[in-house]
Scaffold this motif. Structure first.
Motif, PDB file in Angstrom:
ATOM      1  N   LYS A 134       0.879  -1.169   0.039  1.00  0.00           N
ATOM      2  CA  LYS A 134       0.078   0.012   0.117  1.00  0.00           C
ATOM      3  C   LYS A 134       0.944   1.337  -0.075  1.00  0.00           C
ATOM      4  O   LYS A 134       0.868   2.151   0.922  1.00  0.00           O
ATOM      5  CB  LYS A 134      -1.080   0.038   1.429  1.00  0.00           C
ATOM      6  N   LYS A 186       0.941   3.874  -1.700  1.00  0.00           N
ATOM      7  CA  LYS A 186       0.209   5.371  -1.771  1.00  0.00           C
ATOM      8  C   LYS A 186      -0.149   5.850  -0.457  1.00  0.00           C
ATOM      9  O   LYS A 186      -0.355   6.835  -0.002  1.00  0.00           O
ATOM     10  CB  LYS A 186      -1.017   5.290  -2.933  1.00  0.00           C
ATOM     11  N   GLU A 187      -0.916   4.751   0.147  1.00  0.00           N
ATOM     12  CA  GLU A 187      -1.380   4.896   1.449  1.00  0.00           C
ATOM     13  C   GLU A 187      -0.371   5.205   2.480  1.00  0.00           C
ATOM     14  O   GLU A 187      -0.711   6.114   3.358  1.00  0.00           O
ATOM     15  CB  GLU A 187      -2.149   3.634   1.940  1.00  0.00           C
ATOM     16  N   ARG A 233       0.825   8.556   2.045  1.00  0.00           N
ATOM     17  CA  ARG A 233      -0.156   9.904   2.549  1.00  0.00           C
ATOM     18  C   ARG A 233      -0.231  10.048   3.939  1.00  0.00           C
ATOM     19  O   ARG A 233      -0.321  10.971   4.819  1.00  0.00           O
ATOM     20  CB  ARG A 233      -1.502   9.359   1.914  1.00  0.00           C
ATOM     21  N   LYS A 270       5.045   4.782  -7.499  1.00  0.00           N
ATOM     22  CA  LYS A 270       4.455   4.908  -6.491  1.00  0.00           C
ATOM     23  C   LYS A 270       5.308   4.180  -5.348  1.00  0.00           C
ATOM     24  O   LYS A 270       5.166   4.806  -4.268  1.00  0.00           O
ATOM     25  CB  LYS A 270       3.049   4.240  -6.348  1.00  0.00           C
ATOM     26  N   ARG A 289       7.950   6.965  -4.562  1.00  0.00           N
ATOM     27  CA  ARG A 289       7.312   8.087  -3.935  1.00  0.00           C
ATOM     28  C   ARG A 289       7.317   7.884  -2.290  1.00  0.00           C
ATOM     29  O   ARG A 289       7.448   8.863  -1.544  1.00  0.00           O
ATOM     30  CB  ARG A 289       5.954   8.625  -4.309  1.00  0.00           C
ATOM     31  N   ARG A 336       9.055  10.718   0.371  1.00  0.00           N
ATOM     32  CA  ARG A 336       8.533  11.153   1.325  1.00  0.00           C
ATOM     33  C   ARG A 336       9.498  11.121   2.639  1.00  0.00           C
ATOM     34  O   ARG A 336       9.433  12.030   3.433  1.00  0.00           O
ATOM     35  CB  ARG A 336       7.016  10.632   1.783  1.00  0.00           C
TER      36      ARG A 336
END
Length: 289
Positions: free
Chosen positions: A21, A23-24, A27, A58, A61, A65
């Protein structure tokens, strides 16, 4: 809702797999500040990348982050080796600025000591019978695929998410016995090291409880559970579940930048940290914050 923590621990992201996960979790990390971020193993799934896994934008990413947390908020990041990212053995230990890559660590906070390890070192299957571990990994990958199919139809029917693997683990007596033994052995190891608690991952079962006087903490995973451990500035630990977060209440004002939106008085200055190299991996250097 508290969005500033002293330490956040995540594990078992398994980047490079379809079940990750990415993307999660990116975020999730965007909403919180912490002085210390501990990536407790199996962040990258090297086993799957060697077989049928693939690296996607992703997944990158997520690391972008993490780098922003270091750059913008001076977060100390510790990446601890897991069994699925055992390729890190080739570079351990490594320190680049505030990024530390190592096997395990002892974390000291508010007068308490926690031994932090991914947990596979205490698993005789992954350490002694690797071929069985790979076979189990294939079975778990299939279970995750089946889980996606089941939840696709549950979603269309308006039903909540259902973890097939967690359900099976809870029904199979040997799995339940294994988890109990695993947690007990980790608690014994923490006690043998003179620690007050143990922080681990590996078995994808989030937990925060006492075992014979030892504080046992498991951060869960980011394949199904999507959970993390967080320590506030008073030394209290809690489990945070992604599905329970009200992101609308956490959104920053549109007219300000992320840094401007945080009140300066809420920022807690970082303390200096001293690091020592110890050749004995079973007794890593203490790290005080």
């Amino acid at each position: 809702m508290n969005t500033s923590f002293k330490t956040i621990v995540i594990s078992d992201v398994h980047l490079g797999t379809k079940g990750a996960k990415a993307k999660e979790i990116a975020r999730f990390l965007k909403q919180y500040r912490c002085e210390n971020l501990i990536l407790n193993g199996d962040i990258i799934d090297g086993w799957q990348l060697k077989k049928s896994g693939s690296w996607k934008r992703k997944h990158t990413r997520f690391f972008n982050r993490v780098l922003k947390m270091i750059e913008n908020h001076q977060t100390n990041v510790f990446y601890l080796r897991g069994n699925h990212d055992d390729f890190l053995d080739q570079i351990l230990p490594l320190q680049i600025g505030k990024l530390h890559i190592q096997t395990d660590m002892i974390y000291e906070s508010q007068g308490k000591k926690y031994f932090i390890t991914h947990g596979d070192v205490f698993d005789s299957i992954t350490t002694n019978l690797r071929w069985i571990a790979y076979l189990g990994d294939v079975g778990y990958t299939f279970l995750l695929w089946l889980n996606r199919v089941v939840n696709y139809y549950r979603f269309k029917a308006g039903l909540p998410y259902f973890s097939l693997s967690q359900y099976i683990k809870g029904k199979v007596k040997k799995a339940v016995s294994y988890i109990d033994d695993y947690e007990s052995e980790l608690a014994k190891m923490a006690k043998a090291k003179g620690c007050d608690g143990i922080i681990c991952g590996h078995i994808h079962k989030a937990e925060n409880r006492m075992i014979e006087g030892i504080h046992y903490l498991n951060s869960g995973d980011w394949v199904e559970t999507m959970s993390a451990l967080a320590e506030d500035h008073q030394g209290n630990w809690q489990l945070i579940y992604y599905r329970e977060i009200n992101f609308k209440s956490l959104y920053l004002p549109a007219q300000t930048t992320e840094d401007e939106a945080w009140p300066k008085e809420n920022l807690i200055p970082l303390r200096k940290v001293s690091f020592e190299q110890n050749p004995d991996e079973l007794n890593p250097p203490s790290i005080r914050f």
